[in-house]
Design a protein around this motif. Structure first.
Motif, mmCIF file in Angstrom:
data_model
loop_
_atom_site.group_PDB
_atom_site.id
_atom_site.type_symbol
_atom_site.label_atom_id
_atom_site.label_comp_id
_atom_site.label_asym_id
_atom_site.label_seq_id
_atom_site.Cartn_x
_atom_site.Cartn_y
_atom_site.Cartn_z
ATOM 1 N N ALA A 182 0.822 -1.201 0.000
ATOM 2 C CA ALA A 182 0.000 0.000 0.000
ATOM 3 C C ALA A 182 0.857 1.251 0.000
ATOM 4 O O ALA A 182 2.041 1.231 0.358
ATOM 5 N N TRP A 183 0.229 2.342 -0.405
ATOM 6 C CA TRP A 183 0.809 3.678 -0.291
ATOM 7 C C TRP A 183 -0.077 4.524 0.606
ATOM 8 O O TRP A 183 -1.305 4.538 0.449
ATOM 9 N N PHE A 184 0.539 5.217 1.540
ATOM 10 C CA PHE A 184 -0.112 6.206 2.387
ATOM 11 C C PHE A 184 0.623 7.522 2.225
ATOM 12 O O PHE A 184 1.751 7.566 1.725
ATOM 13 N N GLN A 197 1.145 11.623 4.246
ATOM 14 C CA GLN A 197 0.924 12.437 5.422
ATOM 15 C C GLN A 197 1.428 13.852 5.179
ATOM 16 O O GLN A 197 2.616 14.059 4.932
ATOM 17 N N ALA A 198 0.512 14.800 5.241
ATOM 18 C CA ALA A 198 0.852 16.206 5.120
ATOM 19 C C ALA A 198 1.185 16.757 6.506
ATOM 20 O O ALA A 198 0.758 16.195 7.522
ATOM 21 N N PRO A 199 1.942 17.852 6.588
ATOM 22 C CA PRO A 199 2.289 18.427 7.888
ATOM 23 C C PRO A 199 1.061 18.739 8.725
ATOM 24 O O PRO A 199 0.107 19.350 8.245
ATOM 25 N N GLY A 200 1.068 18.284 9.968
ATOM 26 C CA GLY A 200 -0.032 18.537 10.879
ATOM 27 C C GLY A 200 -1.267 17.689 10.656
ATOM 28 O O GLY A 200 -2.289 17.915 11.308
ATOM 29 N N LYS A 201 -1.199 16.720 9.757
ATOM 30 C CA LYS A 201 -2.342 15.876 9.457
ATOM 31 C C LYS A 201 -2.002 14.408 9.685
ATOM 32 O O LYS A 201 -0.837 14.033 9.779
ATOM 33 N N GLY A 202 -3.041 13.592 9.762
ATOM 34 C CA GLY A 202 -2.856 12.170 9.953
ATOM 35 C C GLY A 202 -2.424 11.468 8.682
ATOM 36 O O GLY A 202 -2.463 12.025 7.589
ATOM 37 N N ARG A 203 -2.002 10.231 8.845
ATOM 38 C CA ARG A 203 -1.580 9.442 7.700
ATOM 39 C C ARG A 203 -2.810 8.969 6.928
ATOM 40 O O ARG A 203 -3.713 8.339 7.483
ATOM 41 N N GLU A 204 -2.831 9.243 5.637
ATOM 42 C CA GLU A 204 -3.989 9.026 4.788
ATOM 43 C C GLU A 204 -3.727 7.916 3.782
ATOM 44 O O GLU A 204 -2.688 7.890 3.121
ATOM 45 N N PHE A 205 -4.693 7.020 3.635
ATOM 46 C CA PHE A 205 -4.600 5.954 2.647
ATOM 47 C C PHE A 205 -4.637 6.522 1.240
ATOM 48 O O PHE A 205 -5.420 7.422 0.938
ATOM 49 N N VAL A 206 -3.808 5.974 0.362
ATOM 50 C CA VAL A 206 -3.774 6.390 -1.034
ATOM 51 C C VAL A 206 -4.206 5.252 -1.950
ATOM 52 O O VAL A 206 -5.132 5.401 -2.752
ATOM 53 N N ALA A 207 -3.544 4.109 -1.852
ATOM 54 C CA ALA A 207 -3.841 2.981 -2.730
ATOM 55 C C ALA A 207 -3.209 1.720 -2.167
ATOM 56 O O ALA A 207 -2.245 1.783 -1.409
ATOM 57 N N CYS A 208 -3.745 0.566 -2.558
ATOM 58 C CA CYS A 208 -3.124 -0.696 -2.182
ATOM 59 C C CYS A 208 -3.338 -1.729 -3.267
ATOM 60 O O CYS A 208 -4.226 -1.595 -4.111
ATOM 61 N N SER A 209 -2.516 -2.763 -3.228
ATOM 62 C CA SER A 209 -2.596 -3.855 -4.194
ATOM 63 C C SER A 209 -2.276 -5.161 -3.482
ATOM 64 O O SER A 209 -1.262 -5.258 -2.793
ATOM 65 N N TRP A 210 -3.138 -6.174 -3.671
ATOM 66 C CA TRP A 210 -2.878 -7.486 -3.086
ATOM 67 C C TRP A 210 -2.689 -8.560 -4.143
ATOM 68 O O TRP A 210 -2.547 -9.732 -3.831
ATOM 69 N N SER A 211 -2.694 -8.168 -5.382
ATOM 70 C CA SER A 211 -2.381 -9.037 -6.501
ATOM 71 C C SER A 211 -1.973 -8.146 -7.663
ATOM 72 O O SER A 211 -1.976 -6.919 -7.549
ATOM 73 N N LEU A 212 -1.642 -8.761 -8.776
ATOM 74 C CA LEU A 212 -1.216 -7.975 -9.927
ATOM 75 C C LEU A 212 -2.341 -7.144 -10.514
ATOM 76 O O LEU A 212 -2.080 -6.122 -11.154
ATOM 77 N N ARG A 213 -3.587 -7.558 -10.293
ATOM 78 C CA ARG A 213 -4.707 -6.889 -10.937
ATOM 79 C C ARG A 213 -5.751 -6.316 -9.991
ATOM 80 O O ARG A 213 -6.610 -5.562 -10.442
ATOM 81 N N THR A 214 -5.706 -6.661 -8.725
ATOM 82 C CA THR A 214 -6.705 -6.184 -7.781
ATOM 83 C C THR A 214 -6.140 -5.025 -6.972
ATOM 84 O O THR A 214 -5.110 -5.158 -6.314
ATOM 85 N N LYS A 215 -6.843 -3.898 -7.014
ATOM 86 C CA LYS A 215 -6.352 -2.661 -6.424
ATOM 87 C C LYS A 215 -7.493 -1.870 -5.794
ATOM 88 O O LYS A 215 -8.640 -1.984 -6.202
ATOM 89 N N TYR A 244 4.443 7.212 1.970
ATOM 90 C CA TYR A 244 4.998 6.038 2.617
ATOM 91 C C TYR A 244 4.525 4.758 1.952
ATOM 92 O O TYR A 244 3.346 4.609 1.637
ATOM 93 N N CYS A 245 5.438 3.849 1.783
ATOM 94 C CA CYS A 245 5.120 2.500 1.342
ATOM 95 C C CYS A 245 4.870 1.631 2.570
ATOM 96 O O CYS A 245 5.543 1.775 3.590
ATOM 97 N N ALA A 246 3.895 0.726 2.491
ATOM 98 C CA ALA A 246 3.562 -0.150 3.608
ATOM 99 C C ALA A 246 3.258 -1.553 3.104
ATOM 100 O O ALA A 246 2.855 -1.743 1.957
ATOM 101 N N THR A 284 -4.258 2.085 8.722
ATOM 102 C CA THR A 284 -2.836 1.939 9.001
ATOM 103 C C THR A 284 -2.538 0.781 9.935
ATOM 104 O O THR A 284 -1.447 0.215 9.893
ATOM 105 N N SER A 285 -3.501 0.391 10.772
ATOM 106 C CA SER A 285 -3.265 -0.582 11.829
ATOM 107 C C SER A 285 -2.930 -1.975 11.323
ATOM 108 O O SER A 285 -2.309 -2.756 12.045
ATOM 109 N N ILE A 286 -3.331 -2.331 10.119
ATOM 110 C CA ILE A 286 -3.071 -3.688 9.635
ATOM 111 C C ILE A 286 -1.698 -3.822 8.980
ATOM 112 O O ILE A 286 -1.275 -4.945 8.696
ATOM 113 N N TYR A 287 -1.015 -2.729 8.777
ATOM 114 C CA TYR A 287 0.276 -2.789 8.094
ATOM 115 C C TYR A 287 1.420 -2.902 9.089
ATOM 116 O O TYR A 287 1.534 -2.099 10.012
#
Length: 127
Positions: free
Chosen positions: A35-37, A39-57, A94-96, A111-114
């Protein structure tokens, strides 16, 4: 121990593009949800995208249609192609990774599962 290293960040004008890369080592790449998350200054870490296979996102609504996550298992990398960048995209990216199983998209966005995180790479978009 799994290690993740991000690269490709930098400064770009609004409307431009950047491609981030995350290199994984220490364990078989294909066993992880990646996954990619961000974080901007003063803000929480935000989800961007994730992949669990070559085609599922999964993508956050804020980046859907502009960002593309891709995996190259032969190179043990996961990339994030970012197009049509705007000032709201300015953040440390961030990469996770995780081996934990999940059953809902909402769970995959938390974020808790990474278990493993890179050090981050700065992306700055000037408007």
């Amino acid at each position: 121990q799994v290690q993740l290293v991000e690269s490709g960040g930098g400064s770009v004008q609004a409307g431009g593009s950047l491609r981030l890369s995350c290199a994984a080592s220490g364990r078989a790449f294909t066993y992880y949800t990646m996954a990619w998350f961000r974080q901007a200054p003063g803000k929480g870490r935000e989800f961007v995208a994730c992949s669990w296979s070559l085609r599922t996102k999964i993508y956050a609504d804020s980046v859907k249609g502009r960002f593309t996550i891709s995996r190259d298992n032969a190179k043990n990398t996961v990339d994030l192609q970012m197009n049509s960048l705007n000032s709201e995209d300015t953040a440390v990216y961030y990469c996770a990774a995780t081996q934990q199983s999940w059953s809902t998209a909402t769970e995959a966005m938390t974020t808790s599962i990474y278990d493993y995180w890179g050090q981050g790479t700065q992306v700055t978009v000037s408007s």
